[in-house]
Design an enzyme around this catalytic site. Structure first.
Site, short mmCIF file in Angstrom:
data_model
loop_
_atom_site.label_atom_id
_atom_site.label_comp_id
_atom_site.label_asym_id
_atom_site.label_seq_id
_atom_site.Cartn_x
_atom_site.Cartn_y
_atom_site.Cartn_z
N GLU A 867 56.53 97.44 59.51
CA GLU A 867 56.50 96.98 57.74
C GLU A 867 56.85 95.43 57.67
O GLU A 867 56.49 94.59 56.78
CB GLU A 867 56.86 97.73 56.39
CG GLU A 867 56.69 98.96 57.04
CD GLU A 867 58.19 100.00 56.22
OE1 GLU A 867 57.53 100.26 54.72
OE2 GLU A 867 58.84 100.45 56.75
N1 MCN Z 1 57.43 98.60 68.43
C1 MCN Z 1 57.72 97.52 69.73
N2 MCN Z 1 59.63 97.33 69.68
C2 MCN Z 1 59.96 97.32 68.42
C3 MCN Z 1 59.83 97.92 67.23
C4 MCN Z 1 58.76 98.79 67.49
O1 MCN Z 1 57.26 97.64 70.54
N3 MCN Z 1 61.46 96.00 68.42
C5 MCN Z 1 56.74 99.41 68.63
C6 MCN Z 1 56.77 100.92 68.32
O2 MCN Z 1 57.16 101.24 69.86
C7 MCN Z 1 56.11 101.51 67.67
C8 MCN Z 1 55.23 100.55 66.93
O3 MCN Z 1 55.75 99.09 67.31
O4 MCN Z 1 54.31 101.67 67.96
C9 MCN Z 1 56.21 100.60 65.09
O5 MCN Z 1 57.41 100.64 65.27
P1 MCN Z 1 57.88 101.10 64.13
O6 MCN Z 1 58.13 100.29 63.52
O7 MCN Z 1 59.42 101.34 64.82
O8 MCN Z 1 57.08 102.05 63.05
P2 MCN Z 1 57.17 103.42 63.58
O9 MCN Z 1 56.43 103.86 64.49
O10 MCN Z 1 57.81 104.23 62.41
O11 MCN Z 1 55.82 103.18 62.16
C10 MCN Z 1 55.60 103.65 60.95
C11 MCN Z 1 55.26 102.29 60.26
C12 MCN Z 1 54.84 102.08 58.96
S1 MCN Z 1 56.19 102.53 58.14
C13 MCN Z 1 53.76 102.08 58.04
S2 MCN Z 1 53.10 102.55 56.33
C14 MCN Z 1 52.72 101.35 59.20
C15 MCN Z 1 52.91 101.15 60.39
O12 MCN Z 1 54.03 100.93 60.88
N4 MCN Z 1 51.29 101.92 58.88
C16 MCN Z 1 50.32 101.37 59.90
N5 MCN Z 1 51.73 100.51 61.68
C17 MCN Z 1 50.81 100.96 60.99
N6 MCN Z 1 49.54 100.68 62.24
C18 MCN Z 1 48.90 100.76 62.44
N7 MCN Z 1 47.46 100.73 62.97
N8 MCN Z 1 48.60 101.92 60.60
C19 MCN Z 1 48.97 102.48 60.10
O13 MCN Z 1 48.60 103.41 58.80
#
Ligand code: MCN
Ligand code: FES
Ligand code: FES
Length: 906
Positions: A867
């Site tokens: 986000e």
């Molecule tokens: N990641 C990483 N290194 C980090 C943090 C995260 O490589 N330091 C990677 C994670 O492994 C994951 C991705 O980034 O593949 C996102 O991780 P994270 O921030 O933990 O979020 P979530 O997996 O919980 O995903 C939810 C978040 C939210 S709340 C919304 S809304 C959202 C989003 O991510 N909706 C999306 N990204 C989106 N991306 C796409 N393409 N489509 C959506 O609907």
């Protein structure tokens, strides 16, 4: 009926079909070529693009009767296959072009048509092509797609070796911190990922297709619903109404706030007494085909008594407004924030004070894939509901009592989702599917049209804010007063939580010693409020970030330097009084400063009488995790072939749950020297996986990630022999040792109190945005020429994924700043009408700079990312407009007519 022979992917296929059938249906239904996806179904998204002879067409709007005998058709299946990928598909994988992958087949086919015509396109040619052919992507921000086409073209011309499009396991056998493609990439670029609608085509023959009878007014009492005529229509099996629902017929918002004046049981599954918003479901027609179900919808007779419609918060807050939910006041939740001293005294004495009103709009999520799902009873008589849910266990608790089913008799499963951006943090059709399956005892399926996606899934709740800042003459912030009103539509779920975000995030990034504020959540009759990426940060921080620029102007200071003077440093606290876990903002500003100065010089050099250029900045901050002791679980199991299987719910919106789970487990299990493909994934099925929690609040990498690390540590300990070697599966079995290990992690945090103070989150993400815009004075049109983001999300787990998250989120922020809205229910019910940003509305020039400050509690130092990019890019754009031409747009979106009107009033 017509009979034709078509040459589909080089093979002659005889087809008999009605001439009115769309080519998309011919491909998907007659030929089972489900690689061609259908999104909008009205020619606005390009997901269905195929090549007919040499021409690129959108197959959803192209009738069978128009096709010539022996027309040649190329679909994604004809472009390349998993063992023989086309350079475009390889490039798409290499650049992370397929996030959710729903738009991907359409884009790749479109790119192929371009390269067939023009093997040597410029980036602008590529962008013009995708714009002209309406190829829409909501996930990627388009840059990685243009990169992919350019690289594939170079390979196809022979200018680059095909090897430049391959990827390998790094020498140190470590994929954490690299650009290793996600496990599902090949399936996504070949069109082989089965999304919900594809799975429905493969369901048993006795599956019933559902069509909804929906309200066409926004507020009414229901007098009667008569299904007699509809039940007699061809193919109709049953028309389900509230009378057929054995449960409470309500979706519960699971309210945990004692100060919420409602009880959370306010959203009907099928309306019984009242209609609360346009599109509310009144009945479900279940028939043998979708066409038969839809044909019977208009035969259901609904008698209504219309009531006054309160279409925004001020209207619903009026003293004369009736209670939308009788017995619950329309203002049903209030949240205060009280930090430091009484602000009134400070404001009275402060040398510099600024204040303003702000409005952020009802932003529609606009995934390319509209909502879809199906349900059936399994062999254990459990009701299994498949949907796009990104909160499986959460939704289980929200819908089970309403449907009227024992908790252990309900299983929720996530289908691969074509983007949700948060709208699926709220249940949509899960309960409708459940009650229809219960009432008919048959498998049931429901596909929303794009109009239904727009009108009957939740939207970002509009916020009306009034903010006031006090500073000394050097620019040091002294105090803030905040007042915010959240228009949450008729259904309360997560409205209190969203309102709390105002206390947590308005003014965040800065050390403001004293804050006094109040926010309220209001029921209205417009579309219900759902989570949207950012959840409160883009709404709350928009005002404080624009007001910081107003303060800079009043002080005669540079906006970046005003921020530098106030950002968190040791000794600073957040608006909730918490010490930030890292203090990277000063360093981030130091990095941006020279880039910013250069951009400013360029903007003033390029400005003309007609077109003014400007540079705007903003700080964006958001939590990674849910409030308080956020918890997640994961299991890992040793398989017979000495590979492992990982079980959890890390729901995939498209962000890459497969990558996150694999990269995290691979790093945690490095001593086992596994290949990434040795980690099998069983994700997102409440029947088979422990509860990782919902994929909201950018929490998965940190919370589920830590649970995965915990499970992996336990497995390693279980496998280890006394001499430090690892047992094989056979040895484990021989010694009778457990093969499956459960891990969990709970965030050491405490939710905020009634005064909005506390340490609610362990992890935050920090962003510094810079927008460069050009405003054409004659038209009021704003073009965003470049975006730069300096970000601290801790250690980056997968650079390919994280870059993609950033580009895509920034693009949605530009949409929020300039184009998108869902206010006019009719006009905004299509992608075009609601202001969907196509490729030419998003700059190709986007720079990402990472400051990787490892997080003590994070898995391998990571914080979240999802986000962050949608916290405040819109504020940077709006600030840039002001820098360019002097007008300040405080109510979004800044469409040309609004900018023009402001220019005229200058
Ligand atoms: N990641 C990483 N290194 C980090 C943090 C995260 O490589 N330091 C990677 C994670 O492994 C994951 C991705 O980034 O593949 C996102 O991780 P994270 O921030 O933990 O979020 P979530 O997996 O919980 O995903 C939810 C978040 C939210 S709340 C919304 S809304 C959202 C989003 O991510 N909706 C999306 N990204 C989106 N991306 C796409 N393409 N489509 C959506 O609907
Ligand atoms: Fe055909 Fe959107 S353009 S599905
Ligand atoms: Fe383009 Fe998701 S990857 S819409």
């Amino acid at each position: 009926m017509l009979s034709k022979t078509l040459i589909v992917n080089g093979i002659a296929r005889d087809i008999v079909a009605d001439g009115e059938t769309t080519l998309a249906d011919i491909l998907r239904k007659n030929l089972s070529l489900t690689g061609t996806k259908v999104g909008c179904d009205t020619g606005h998204c390009g997901a269905c693009s195929v090549i007919v002879d040499t021409k690129l067409i959108r197959s959803c709007s192209y009738k069978f009767k128009r096709l010539k005998q022996h027309a040649t058709i190329t679909t994604i299946e004809g472009v390349g296959t998993p063992d023989n990928l086309h350079p475009l598909q390889l490039a798409w994988i290499l650049h992370g072009g397929a996030q959710c992958g729903f738009c991907t087949p359409g884009f790749i086919v479109s790119a192929k048509a371009l390269l067939d015509l023009n093997p040597n396109p410029t980036r602008e040619d590529v962008r013009d092509w995708f714009q002209k052919h309406k190829n829409a992507c909501r996930c990627t921000g388009y840059k990685q797609l243009t990169d992919s086409v350019m690289d594939a073209a170079a390979v196809m011309r022979g200018d680059k070796d095909i090897k430049t499009l391959s990827w390998e396991m790094p020498e140190d056998q470590r994929i954490w911190g690299t650009r290793y493609p996600k496990p599902s990439a090949v399936a996504r670029v070949t069109g082989m990922t089965d999304f919900g609608a594809d799975k429905i085509l493969k369901m048993p023959e006795d599956t019933l297709h559902m069509a909804l009878v929906q309200a066409e007014v926004s507020h009414a009492n229901i007098i009667s619903i008569d299904t007699t005529e509809a039940e007699k229509m061809e193919g109709v099996f049953k028309v389900v109404t509230h009378k057929d629902v054995p449960g409470k017929n309500r979706i519960t918002g699971l309210i945990t706030f004692p100060t919420n004046k409602g009880d959370g049981w306010d959203r009907p599954i099928l309306c019984d007494e009242k209609v609360f918003q346009y599109g509310d479901a009144l009945a479900i027609v279940c028939a043998d085909t979708e066409a038969h179900a839809k044909a019977a919808v208009s035969k259901v007779k609904v008698e209504l008594e219309q009531l006054p419609e309160y279409m925004n918060a001020p209207a619903a807050m009026d003293d004369n407004a009736m209670e939308i939910h009788p017995g619950t006041p329309n203002i049903y939740f209030e949240q205060t924030v009280k930090k430091g001293e009484d602000t009134q005294n400070i404001f009275e004495k402060a040398p510099v004070v600024v204040e303003d009103d702000f409005y952020t709009q009802r932003q529609p999520h606009m995934p390319i894939e509209p909502d879809v799902g199906f349900a059936y009873f399994d062999d254990e008589e459990r009701l299994v509901v498949h949907s796009k849910s990104v909160g499986l266990y959460l939704h289980h608790a929200m819908v089970a009592p309403g449907i009227g089913i024992e908790a252990d008799k309900l299983v929720l499963v996530q289908n691969p989702a074509g983007g949700t951006f948060g709208y699926k943090f709220n249940p949509t059709m899960e309960a409708l599917l459940g009650v229809a399956a219960l009432a008919t005892k048959r498998p049931v399926a429901l596909c929303y049209s794009y109009v239904q996606q727009q009108i009957y899934t939740g939207k970002r709740s509009p916020w009306f804010s009034h903010l006031k800042l006090a500073a000394d003459t050097s620019g040091k912030l002294l105090a803030m007063d905040s007042d915010w009103t959240v228009d949450h539509g008729p259904y309360s779920e997560f409205g209190d939580l969203l309102t709390l975000r105002g206390a947590q995030f308005i003014g965040s990034g800065y050390n403001i010693p004293s804050i006094n504020g109040i926010g309220r959540c209001v029921a209205t009759n417009h579309a219900w409020g759902a989570a949207f990426r950012g959840f409160g940060a883009p709404e709350g921080e928009f005002g404080s970030e624009v007001l910081m620029d107003e303060l800079a102007e009043k002080l005669g200071m540079d906006p970046l330097e005003l921020r530098y003077a106030n950002v968190y440093r040791k000794g600073s606290t957040t608006p909730t009084g918490q010490e930030p876990e890292v203090y990277s903002l000063p360093e981030m500003i130091d990095i941006l400063r020279p880039i910013y100065k250069e951009a400013q010089a360029k903007a003033s050099a390029n400005s003309t009488e007609m077109v003014k250029h400007g540079v705007g900045v903003s700080i964006g901050i958001i939590c990674a995790g849910l409030d308080g002791p956020d918890h997640g679980s994961a299991d890992i199991e040793l398989n017979e072939d000495n590979t492992v299987t990982l079980y959890t719910t890390w729901e995939d919106h498209g962000q890459g749950a497969d990558s996150g789970t694999t990269c995290t487990a691979h790093e945690a299990l490095r001593p086992l020297k596994l290949m990434p493909e040795d980690i099998r994934l069983v994700l997102n099925d409440t029947g088979r996986c422990p509860d990782g929690g919902p994929a909201g609040g950018s929490r998965s990498q940190v919370i589920v990630g830590n649970a995965i690390v915990d499970a992996c540590k336990k497995l390693l300990a279980g496998l280890k022999t006394d001499d430090g070697a690892f047992r094989t599966y056979d040895q484990m079995v021989e010694e009778g040792l457990p093969l499956r290990y459960s891990g969990s992690w709970t965030a050491p945090a405490e939710a905020c109190g009634l005064d909005g103070q506390g340490n609610p989150f362990v992890f935050y993400m920090y962003g510094l945005f810079m927008a460069e815009v050009a405003v054409t004075l004659e038209t009021g049109v704003t073009e965003v020429e470049k975006m730069t983001l300096v970000a601290d999300i801790g250690t980056v787990g997968n650079k390919l994924i994280v870059d993609g998250q950033m580009y895509g989120g920034i693009a949605q922020g530009i949409g929020m700043a300039l184009f998108e809205d869902f206010e006019d229910i009719k006009k905004h019910s299509t992608m075009l009408g609601a202001g969907f940003p196509y490729i030419k509305q998003i700059p190709d020039d986007m720079d990402l700079i990472y400051v990787e400050t490892p997080r003590k509690e994070g898995p391998f130092g990571a914080s979240g990312v999802g986000e962050l990019p949608l916290t405040t890019p819109h504020a940077a754009v709006i600030n840039a407009i002001t820098q360019a031409c002097g007008v300040r747009i405080t109510k979004l979106p800044a469409r040309p007519e609004k900018v023009l009107a402001a220019l005229k009033n200058q």
